[in-house]
Write an enzyme that holds these catalytic residues in place. Sequence first.
Site, PDB file in Angstrom:
ATOM      1  N   GLU A 144      -6.484  -9.766  -3.036  1.00  0.00           N
ATOM      2  CA  GLU A 144      -7.262  -9.806  -1.790  1.00  0.00           C
ATOM      3  C   GLU A 144      -8.746  -9.629  -2.079  1.00  0.00           C
ATOM      4  O   GLU A 144      -9.444  -8.885  -1.389  1.00  0.00           O
ATOM      5  CB  GLU A 144      -6.789  -8.719  -0.819  1.00  0.00           C
ATOM      6  CG  GLU A 144      -5.329  -8.773  -0.454  1.00  0.00           C
ATOM      7  CD  GLU A 144      -4.894  -7.655   0.483  1.00  0.00           C
ATOM      8  OE1 GLU A 144      -5.775  -7.059   1.135  1.00  0.00           O
ATOM      9  OE2 GLU A 144      -3.682  -7.384   0.563  1.00  0.00           O
ATOM     10  N   GLU A 147       0.807  -1.228   0.000  1.00  0.00           N
ATOM     11  CA  GLU A 147       0.000   0.000   0.000  1.00  0.00           C
ATOM     12  C   GLU A 147       0.835   1.272   0.000  1.00  0.00           C
ATOM     13  O   GLU A 147       0.613   2.198   0.780  1.00  0.00           O
ATOM     14  CB  GLU A 147      -0.980  -0.027   1.181  1.00  0.00           C
ATOM     15  CG  GLU A 147      -1.967  -1.175   1.071  1.00  0.00           C
ATOM     16  CD  GLU A 147      -2.864  -1.342   2.286  1.00  0.00           C
ATOM     17  OE1 GLU A 147      -2.751  -0.533   3.231  1.00  0.00           O
ATOM     18  OE2 GLU A 147      -3.661  -2.289   2.301  1.00  0.00           O
TER      19      GLU A 147
END
Length: 908
Positions: A786, A685
């Site tokens: 994910e 991220e």
Amino acid sequence: MENPESRNVNTDISETSIAGNIILNHDFSLGLESWHLNCCYGHVASADSGSLKGVSAKTGANYAVIHNRKECWQGLEQDITSKVSPGATYYVSAWVGVAGSIQGATDVLATLKLEYKNSSTKYLFLGRTSVLKDRWEKLEATFSLETLPDRLVFYLEGPSPGIDLLVDSVVISSSSLRGIETTNGVCLTDGDENIILNPQFEDGLNNWSGRGCKIVQHDSMGDGKIVPSSGKFFAAATDRTQSWNGIQQDITGRVQRKLAYEMTAMVRIFGNNITTATVQATLWVQIPNQREQYIGIANLQASDKEWVQLQGKFLLNSSPSKVVIYLEGPPPGTDILVNSLVVKYASKLPPSPRPVIENAAFGVNIIQNSNLSDNLTGWFPLGQCKLSVGTGSPHLLPPMARESLGPHGPLSGRHILVTNRTQTWMGPAQMITDNVKLYLTYQVSAWVHIGSGASGAQNVNIALGVDNQWVNGGQVEVADHRWHEIGGSFRIEKQPSKIMVYIQGPSAGVDLMVADLHIFPVDRRARFKHLRNQTDKIRKRDVVLKFSGLDASSSFGTFVNVRQIQNSFPFGSCISRTNIDNEDFVNFFVKNFNWAVFGNELKWYWTEAQQGILNYTDADELLDLCKKYNIDVRGHCIFWEVENTVQSWLKSLNKNDLMTAVQNRLMGLLTRYKGKFRHYDVNNEMLHGSFYQDRLGKDIRSNMFKTANQLDPSATLFVNDYHVEDGCDTRSSPEKYIQQILDLQEQGAPVGGIGIQGHIDSPVGPIVCSALDKLGILGLPIWFTELDVSSINEYIRGDDLEVMLREAFAHPAVEGIMLWGFWELFMSRENSHLVDAEGNVNEAGNRYLALKREWLTHAHGHIDDQGQFCFRGFHGTYSVEVSTFTKTINKTFVVYKDDSPLVLTIDL
């Protein structure tokens, strides 16, 4: 994007997280749902929707902003008629503030409006507080009504006209609650098979003990101000010196593995000058090999002013030798008070029915006068801005809308020009309440442009006020003076009373232009036909089976039956160490997935929670399971760039020591597991965080990739981020992701793959595909790393999942799909599971299994006169059975990805 601190925390998020609080949506986590506005406007400010500059929330992530106030009595209200009992005393608490052109202090008031059918309306003043601009103050009051009116409304008011009223959290609670209610409204009694002994301390402290502290029984505390919410007694965990100290009960032998339980407790805090603190319910589990597990059940912010209801669910995967439930969390010195605690077998909810949607009108724009042929009819300004009609906008639909709608006539070239904008939320608006149908997925599309005078890039957002709850319809960052496409989606699953769409975002003073706003329901099934054709092109290969050893006479009548055993495309799931003690979980996992990723067990905060104390046991055991079943594994993750995921000991290091710790992490992890993880998410991220870059410089990111590649050259190194594919977050647009990857490559980072997390709501195929097309220009493999979807309705959840799986499987740049779990109570998002806690597959799970079956090839027939059998099949492993008049022969073969036909010779 998962929460590192959760440790499998399963909280039940209802309309209010504070039991006893009669105010619904008290913290505005659901926008302005359940609230109403007195002849003014309002919205919820948050990190996503563009908070007021200089104003951050007091208690949570959101706060309400009430604006366009033309009278001092205008503000925020909620009907509480059905929730107030005569004779009871109620405590009122609210965090309030003000914004706008204000000098000095102003008052904010809490008031009750009492409406009677046959007499005049009355008003009861509750309390006031004096507030300065950009500061939060707490307003507190009490009230009691001997008789109730026909309608009772609580509201906040007071500041002068033109001043914005800010509200962060509102609590109205009774000090004489008569019982505990479950989320389905059923009161708990002794007949509900509560496995907790002496749950309300009627038998003193029998069966209870302190966990590292003392416990005391009370009938009241604080000079009589604290009394039980129900029953006669409550207990206090006191003399606490650690956050994990609390009150506990051994429930060994009263809970069974693989059964779901629900817990309800009434709690509050006391002392140490702490007004709010987190209270958590936790299970300590010891299994026969002496291994310990901690299972978080639920947590919430408890108060020193009222009893609150703590609720959650849990499930034991293993056979425990000992199980203890306890309450923990507040800082040392703060007492935990518990009035009652109930643990019982979780009631099963019936499966959700398939929604019935009549006259869906797919592709039909629900926006009135979108092309402005009738000037500004249907449109109005939100706030005191000015709307006019301009010309010179694009004549073609934006690409993502064009992909959904197909052939379309030229646009009018007219646009709405918004001037005199004094707030970021000001822009054009339209009411669309009667045009939106429940459970339909709507695509949002428009052209947007900004005027001169902007300093830096500007965020433009298409938003919806759904009963004044903010819903994100799409965002785009505009950094130049050209027209930009903005696209997004939304779905409404609960009947609203009012829906408004509006366009907001640029800084105050910056003109905004909006052309051809389209909002239309998408026909997902129609797109699936296109995706099936695409899938056939990229996921299949022509196969020619040639048979030798047969003469012409014996080949006649020879029958061939081809069955695909496994598709070679990676379909994986997140797993955790506690999961693999449950054989039902393991059976479903190994049968339906061929890749794995660990939820937390490889992350740095898990493997080295305390400096120098390493824990690789959990990761080792997960790897052993995957090796046993020949399942490939992704390594998630080496580092995580978001600051709140970083261990406190790392944050305390100076620059040199932090650099040493980073190098030790790389060396320790990648040498230990060299060759065992096929992928690594190197620094998770990076579009949303910058912890390491801020402290160690820009080069640290590329150096992480370089060092990882040197230590384990066999692993493909990925970037990984969220909201890349859905158009709802300007921080992680495909364009920004591409630029980040190019910058890393320019610094020599061996980026080998692009991870798209895929935590998505109401997905629309062309929007997802557009992001994949853009990222595909880099020529790197793309993985959904994910993926999860969320809907209370299992059929809608299944629809969303099918959209994502088909879009990914049909796109040539996508080389793998990882689900972020599938088992209830072990998911990071509510209402996203495919299998319930006790192993029953729901409709969303059935949809996944049906697609897996669809993507297996079966073919049968006779050998042709050239001694061949031809078919087109998915890549993967096959078995073939050949039956002649005299014998049956079985062979296996593999179809690898290639554009040319695969020719195999089978000797009979």
